[in-house]
Each structure stands twice: as C-alpha cells, then as structure tokens.
Design a protein around this motif. Structure first.
Motif, PDB file in Angstrom:
ATOM      1  N   THR A  40       0.831  -1.210   0.000  1.00 43.14           N
ATOM      2  CA  THR A  40       0.000   0.000   0.000  1.00 43.14           C
ATOM      3  C   THR A  40       0.862   1.255   0.000  1.00 43.14           C
ATOM      4  N   THR A  44       1.262   3.726  -3.279  1.00 42.58           N
ATOM      5  CA  THR A  44       0.840   5.116  -3.110  1.00 42.58           C
ATOM      6  C   THR A  44       1.966   6.059  -3.520  1.00 42.58           C
ATOM      7  N   VAL A 235       0.085   9.407   5.257  1.00 42.61           N
ATOM      8  CA  VAL A 235      -0.591   8.201   4.793  1.00 42.61           C
ATOM      9  C   VAL A 235      -0.226   7.053   5.723  1.00 42.61           C
ATOM     10  N   ALA A 361     -10.434   2.970   1.363  1.00 43.73           N
ATOM     11  CA  ALA A 361      -9.435   4.001   1.054  1.00 43.73           C
ATOM     12  C   ALA A 361     -10.033   5.312   1.539  1.00 43.73           C
ATOM     13  N   VAL A 363      -9.393   9.474   2.801  1.00 43.46           N
ATOM     14  CA  VAL A 363      -8.591  10.684   2.929  1.00 43.46           C
ATOM     15  C   VAL A 363      -9.362  11.687   3.786  1.00 43.46           C
ATOM     16  N   ALA A 370      -4.479  10.100   5.566  1.00 46.25           N
ATOM     17  CA  ALA A 370      -5.094   9.166   4.629  1.00 46.25           C
ATOM     18  C   ALA A 370      -4.724   7.756   5.057  1.00 46.25           C
ATOM     19  N   THR A 371      -5.564   6.797   4.702  1.00 47.02           N
ATOM     20  CA  THR A 371      -5.255   5.408   5.021  1.00 47.02           C
ATOM     21  C   THR A 371      -5.994   4.484   4.063  1.00 47.02           C
ATOM     22  N   ALA A 372      -5.511   3.265   3.968  1.00 50.08           N
ATOM     23  CA  ALA A 372      -6.171   2.219   3.177  1.00 50.08           C
ATOM     24  C   ALA A 372      -5.850   0.887   3.824  1.00 50.08           C
ATOM     25  N   THR A 389      -5.582   4.880  -5.887  1.00 48.87           N
ATOM     26  CA  THR A 389      -6.727   5.721  -5.536  1.00 48.87           C
ATOM     27  C   THR A 389      -6.342   6.785  -4.525  1.00 48.87           C
ATOM     28  N   LEU A 390      -5.579   6.406  -3.491  1.00 47.40           N
ATOM     29  CA  LEU A 390      -5.131   7.390  -2.505  1.00 47.40           C
ATOM     30  C   LEU A 390      -4.324   8.499  -3.164  1.00 47.40           C
ATOM     31  N   THR A 402     -11.824   7.083  -7.958  1.00 49.39           N
ATOM     32  CA  THR A 402     -12.131   7.890  -6.772  1.00 49.39           C
ATOM     33  C   THR A 402     -13.618   7.938  -6.461  1.00 49.39           C
ATOM     34  N   VAL A 407     -14.352   4.078  -1.454  1.00 46.66           N
ATOM     35  CA  VAL A 407     -13.554   5.299  -1.321  1.00 46.66           C
ATOM     36  C   VAL A 407     -14.322   6.311  -0.485  1.00 46.66           C
TER      37      VAL A 407
END
Length: 468
Positions: A40, A44, A235, A361, A363, A370-372, A389-390, A402, A407
């Motif tokens: 991830t 990113t 992130v 995902a 933000v 931000a995180t996923a 996507t992030l 997005t 999301v």
C-alpha cells in the motif's frame, strides 16, 4: 526447518538482500509522508510520483521494506475484494458491474506496470479455481458462491462453472467434483515485486527510511525515536501491523495467515497434478485452503491461521511443525501426489481486518491523514488499486477509481468502527474457528448434520456480529 528469514520461500528467491536503508534521524519535511513500506505504501508513493513528479514523498518503515503482510502472503492477485458485497449490495446492477470491471482491470494493470518498470515478479494470469474437491457437500457451497459472484456483478464469461471433466483438465484433485473458474486472478512473487517496486520509487525520487518506527502521529507530523517528519498529508499504510499506532489499532486487527512451500516437483509429479496454466486454487472449506504452482515448479499452499489475544501482529516469520503438518495433511487430502513431497519452507504473517469487514481508502483532509486497508487477506491486488486511488485523492484528481463505493473522501463518510475490547474478540474468534473445524470434519465424513449445522450457523452469526 529454519525459523528466520529463510523460512520464507519468497525471500529466498531474492539473489542479494540490500543493506539497510538509512534511518530517520533529525527533523525534516515532506509534501507527503507514508508510514509503512509494504504494497500500500509503495504503490501510493509510486502513483504520487507518477502523477506529480516534483512532489516530495518520504516513506518510513519500522523494520525493512516488505516486513509485514506484503512480504509474507500467498502471492494471489485477485480481481475482487473481500467483503465486496458490503460495498455494492445497495447499488443497481449496472454500478455493481462497473465495480467488478474496475477490480478485474486492476489485475491486468498490475501486470502492465510490472512490464513497464521491468520488474520480474513471475506474474502469471492463470485464473483461479474454486473447487469442490474434498467432499460432495462442497458442490452446493461452490454453486451458491457462483450465484453470489454473479449477484455482485461478475458476468458468466469471467466466472463460470466447471464440471468434473472440465475441472480435471485444469487440475487433478483426488475428488474433483466440480468448481468455479474465475478468469481475473493472477499469481506473482511478492518479494520480487517489493524489491522492484522499492527500486522504482527510489529512482523516481522517493526517500525510503528503514528501522524507523513511528510512535506518534500529531497534526501534520509523525515522530520516531530519532526524528520527525512534517508533511501536509500523512498516509498510514500499516494494515495488519498497526499495533504501535493507538489511533488506528482500535479499527484494524491482525489475523494470522500461514503458508508452506514444497521443494521443486518433478515433471512426472506435475503431469499427475496438472495445473499446466498455473492457476491459483482454493476449496470450499471454511478453513480457507489456497495454493498455486510457482514459476520454479514448487507448490505454495496456505490455510487459515489464528487470532492472537490482544491483537498482536506476527513479526517472526517461521511457523511451528504442527502448523506445517496441518497444511501438509490438507494438501495431501486434495492431491495424493503430495504424500511424499518435501515441505521446504513454512512462514506466516498478519492480515488486517476492519471492524465491519470493509476494505477502504480514506482521505481526511481536515486532519491531513489518509489510510487504506482492511483487505482481509486479499491485499496484493487491492493494495495496488487503493494506493493508486489514494494518490489521486491526495492530489485532488477525479477518476472512476475515486468514485468507487470503497472510497471515502471525508471524515464524515469514513466507515471505520472500533473493535470491541478483549476478551470478547478472542472468544469470538475461538468459537468461530472451532465451529468451522467441526463443520468441516462432519462434512468430510459425509455425516448428515440436520440439527448440528443450523446450530453452528447460528453460533457463527452470533459471534460474527462481534468480529464483523
């Protein structure tokens, strides 16, 4: 069996292990700082620099690149998401189909990026077989699952039924009753992907700092014992290895996944087993058995692990002889040809589960975070999609990605919930695990369980309300 880095087959395929990268020492700044140098985090970083080459991106890793689940998994690249139904169940079919197409295309896009970057990760799109291959009761389970896939939005060209003869053409199971073939699944060597991806982002100007464990996250700042980074966006890409970050570990818990790899098999053995196209496979057991044929002729095979009391992540690589033998027994039950095959490697790691079992995902611009994650063991493909996507969200780009239902572009939308305290989580996990084993044993013995099976289902539903 050795219980260090050599326990992990993927690591053994890397010719030379690079020396540790520099630590974070002192105070510095960046446009974006990423916590975690797994899939991830690296994806990113890759897409941030692809979309905005002048951006200052730093990646901070507590151990070494790929220390967590990214370097320890079974190597599946799945054109789906665990828990997908929770995101798409309320959508009309046209939108469900769009989501499924995005997930399928993601597999091909990973292959394209690897080819573009010259990353040799043994990427092979051989599809996946979800087999009914241990007892007749699995036929109904897999038939139900196929209907479920079509309800989610997958078409009959992507996911279709194999009768026993068609299944035998792809793989020679001991009891190959039939199964599902899912076209949009590939396999790869995660360690080679990690190595190549880390080199690619560094060549693009990303700084990777290892042995730098983040202990606090403040507003627009992360701190380690020896330094800090100030950034407009942070992130968090730690997934199943979030235990040190108190604000996140309440939402994502680690569950172990344990894998073995055989010695290289002879051509005669492979002729008996089949798998010429090197498909991935899983059976209908709730024990979650899965495997595939590697590029060098080994067989990688995994099955469910366990939840450790207190939500502890697995940092050691090696697994016990009992865990190895349990997987050997399952493998032999599926393929008689494995009876005398040597098991050369056994390793494990921790995958991340969100409280409501929904990959995400997110933000949060207000907080600059931000995180996923929450991939539930299907993160090799999902991490690429969510990392991309992030990057688009952080850079305020809009695309089909997005606007996907997984999301969340604001704090008000985000789906994360807190897990219940111990011992509730541990008791729930233990009860579900034991009921799954009981059900599997009874079905394998072809016992009629008209009263017990509904009881097990009710137990599962009760405790799943706690852990899902």
């Amino acid at each position: 069996m050795q219980y260090d880095q050599l326990s992990n087959y993927w690591v053994s395929t890397i010719a030379e292990r690079q020396e540790d990268r520099p630590r974070l020492v002192g105070n510095t700044q960046a446009d974006v700082v990423i916590i975690g140098a797994g899939f991830t985090g690296l994806w990113t970083a890759y897409y941030l620099k692809t979309l905005s080459p002048t951006l200052d991106v730093k990646v901070i890793e507590a151990e070494r690149v790929g220390h967590g689940a990214s370097g320890r998994n079974g190597g599946w690249v799945i054109g789906s998401l665990a828990g997908l139904e929770r995101h798409v169940s309320s959508l009309p079919m046209a939108q469900r189909q769009e989501c499924c197409q995005i997930l399928a295309d993601n597999v091909d896009e990973i292959g394209r990026v690897l080819a573009h970057e010259g990353i040799s990760a043994d990427f092979n799109k051989g599809g996946a077989i979800y087999a009914a291959a241990r007892y007749p009761g699995q036929i109904a389970i897999q038939r139900d699952y196929l209907r479920h896939l079509h309800t989610l939005g997958y078409d009959e060209e992507s996911c279709y039924w194999l009768n026993s003869e068609q299944l035998a053409e792809k793989a020679s199971f001991r009891n190959g009753y039939g199964g599902i073939y899912h076209r949009d699944v590939a396999t790869l060597n995660p360690a080679r992907l990690l190595t190549g991806l880390a080199q690619a982002v560094e060549q693009a100007g990303v700084t990777i700092l290892e042995r730098s464990r983040v202990n606090t996250i403040e507003r627009h700042r992360v701190d380690t014992p020896e330094g800090s980074v100030q950034a407009a966006m942070i992130v968090c890409a730690t997934e199943g290895y979030t235990e040190g970050l108190h604000s996140l570990k309440r939402h994502i818990i680690p569950v172990q996944s344990l894998v073995v790899a055989t010695a290289p098999l002879s051509e005669a053995t492979w002729k008996e087993i089949g798998m010429t196209e090197r498909p991935a496979f899983a059976d209908a057991s709730r024990l979650v058995n899965y495997g595939h044929r590697t590029a060098d002729g080994r067989f990688v095979f995994g099955a469910r692990g366990a939840y450790a009391f207190g939500a502890k992540s697995k940092h050691t690589l090696g697994i016990s002889q009992a865990d190895i033998q349990m997987r050997r027994k399952l493998l032999e039950d599926l393929f008689p040809a494995f009876r005398d095959v040597e098991i050369s490697y056994g390793w494990g790691g921790s995958l991340g589960l969100s409280r409501n079992f929904r990959p995400h995902a997110i933000v949060d611009r207000q907080r600059g975070i931000a995180t996923a994650g929450g991939y539930a063991g299907e993160g090799v493909a999902a991490s690429h999609l969510f990392g991309r996507t992030l990057a688009e969200l952080i850079l305020k780009r809009e695309s089909a990605l997005t606007h996907m239902p997984w999301v969340f572009a604001s704090a008000a939308q985000q789906p994360l919930k807190r897990w219940e305290p111990e011992p509730l989580r541990w008791l729930a996990a233990q009860t579900i695990s034991l009921s799954y084993v009981a059900e599997d044993v009874l079905m394998q013995k072809r016992r009629s369980v008209p009263f017990l099976k509904p009881t097990l289902t009710k137990i599962n539903d009760l405790f799943a309300s706690i852990i899902e």
